[in-house]
Enzyme design. Sequence first.
Site, short mmCIF file in Angstrom:
data_model
loop_
_atom_site.label_atom_id
_atom_site.label_comp_id
_atom_site.label_asym_id
_atom_site.label_seq_id
_atom_site.Cartn_x
_atom_site.Cartn_y
_atom_site.Cartn_z
N GLN A 97 0.84 -1.19 0.00
CA GLN A 97 0.00 0.00 0.00
C GLN A 97 0.88 1.25 0.00
O GLN A 97 1.66 1.49 0.93
CB GLN A 97 -0.94 0.02 1.21
CG GLN A 97 -2.07 1.03 0.99
CD GLN A 97 -2.90 1.31 2.20
OE1 GLN A 97 -2.37 1.46 3.30
NE2 GLN A 97 -4.21 1.41 2.02
N TYR A 183 -5.75 10.81 4.41
CA TYR A 183 -4.34 11.08 4.07
C TYR A 183 -4.28 11.92 2.78
O TYR A 183 -5.30 12.42 2.31
CB TYR A 183 -3.56 9.76 3.99
CG TYR A 183 -3.54 9.08 5.35
CD1 TYR A 183 -2.86 9.66 6.42
CD2 TYR A 183 -4.25 7.91 5.59
CE1 TYR A 183 -2.87 9.08 7.68
CE2 TYR A 183 -4.27 7.32 6.85
CZ TYR A 183 -3.57 7.91 7.90
OH TYR A 183 -3.59 7.35 9.15
N ARG A 230 -7.50 2.20 -2.72
CA ARG A 230 -8.41 2.11 -1.57
C ARG A 230 -9.01 3.48 -1.31
O ARG A 230 -8.28 4.47 -1.20
CB ARG A 230 -7.67 1.62 -0.32
CG ARG A 230 -8.62 1.18 0.79
CD ARG A 230 -7.86 0.64 1.98
NE ARG A 230 -8.68 -0.27 2.78
CZ ARG A 230 -8.62 -0.39 4.10
NH1 ARG A 230 -7.77 0.33 4.80
NH2 ARG A 230 -9.39 -1.24 4.74
N GLY A 328 -9.74 -7.07 8.33
CA GLY A 328 -8.62 -6.44 9.00
C GLY A 328 -8.28 -7.12 10.30
O GLY A 328 -7.45 -8.03 10.36
N ARG A 329 -8.97 -6.69 11.36
CA ARG A 329 -8.60 -7.18 12.70
C ARG A 329 -8.65 -8.70 12.80
O ARG A 329 -7.80 -9.30 13.48
CB ARG A 329 -9.51 -6.53 13.75
CG ARG A 329 -9.12 -5.07 13.98
CD ARG A 329 -10.20 -4.27 14.68
NE ARG A 329 -11.32 -4.02 13.78
CZ ARG A 329 -12.29 -3.14 14.02
NH1 ARG A 329 -12.29 -2.46 15.13
NH2 ARG A 329 -13.26 -2.96 13.14
#
Length: 370
Positions: A97, A183, A230, A328-329
């Site tokens: 990424q 971001y 993404r 994810g988690r």
Amino acid sequence: MPTLFDPLTAGALRMPNRIVMAPLTRNRSPNAVPLPRTAVYYAQRATAGLLISEATAITQQGQGYADVPGLYAPEQLDGWRRVTDAVHAADGRIVVQLWHVGRISHTSLQPDGQAPVAPSAIRADAKTFIHDAAGNGAFVDTSAPRALDLGELPGIVEDYRRAARAAIDAGFDGVEVHAANGYLIDQFLRSGSNTRTDAYGGSIENRARFLGEVMQAVVAEIGGGRTGIRISPVTPANDAHDPEPMPLFKHVAEVLAPLDLAFVHVIEGATGGPRDYRQGDAPFDYAALKAAYTDAGGKGAWIVNNAYDKASAEAAIASGYADAVAFGRAFIANPDLVRRLREDAPLNELDPATLYGGGDAGYTDYPTLD
Ligand code: 8OZ
């Protein structure tokens, strides 16, 4: 009707299943160099249809947190080569990424202690994580950024292009451009962080211009079939705000459609939070976003993310709403998540204390079923 366990071709990426490991920041790369344990961590998870690496800075200017990896110095690239070799030896696939944090940074992380850069000189109401003067980890307010000069933008686009080339040279199967979570690219997109009056601010077309230029540069360098993106149309992460996300992201979908991308990866709702989070008056229509992309000729795989479980992931794929689902988690705590989902086995619980920073504990020591 496809299932989670059916293969998927996403551009040049041949995925044996539709279970994707989402990018996950772990802050275990001192001096921005991935260590040997990071190769172990990703290789342990190589049964994922696709691994997406943790966010990785394209330049020092793109750095916003202590101990996150980079892709701009030889030692960093050597560290990543160890990772890609280990993943491939385990029959996996991994994309990196590509990350520029923009204003989500602190002067102590920036070249020569300068101010972070952003579309506009508006400080984010957000925290970042640094090493303080004593070397201890500390959460601090992000520093006030300076607005990027028009003449600096081609250089940052070039930084993305160079990073994409470096990624392929380091053995990655492709890249995911991080345009989410407040971001740099997302800061250009959203009106709350972009008040520019030049060709990169104002209208939706102008605010999406930087994203389009970055994507074109990366695709020209490594090919659309090795490139994904993404996005997070409504997330409030890192003080990201825009009152009209639907027309903005429909336009983004139309910008992306002709690029022949491998995939588009969408965070639905608030990152790591409620899926029904909204900005503006109406709920965000993710199906309409996908339709805007396919109507404009987009053929990339559609990857969805945020709080899916096996049942909701299966439903999303069976209905054609998505081609793959990113977890994810669950992937942090379950290196063999694919097998556990297939066998309806119980999942290990995540230990939040070892999420950011540290060594092997909570990183490479989560147990598999055997
Ligand atoms: C958690 C901590 C630091 C950074 C993101 C790259 O939200 C991140 C991130 C997540 O996309």
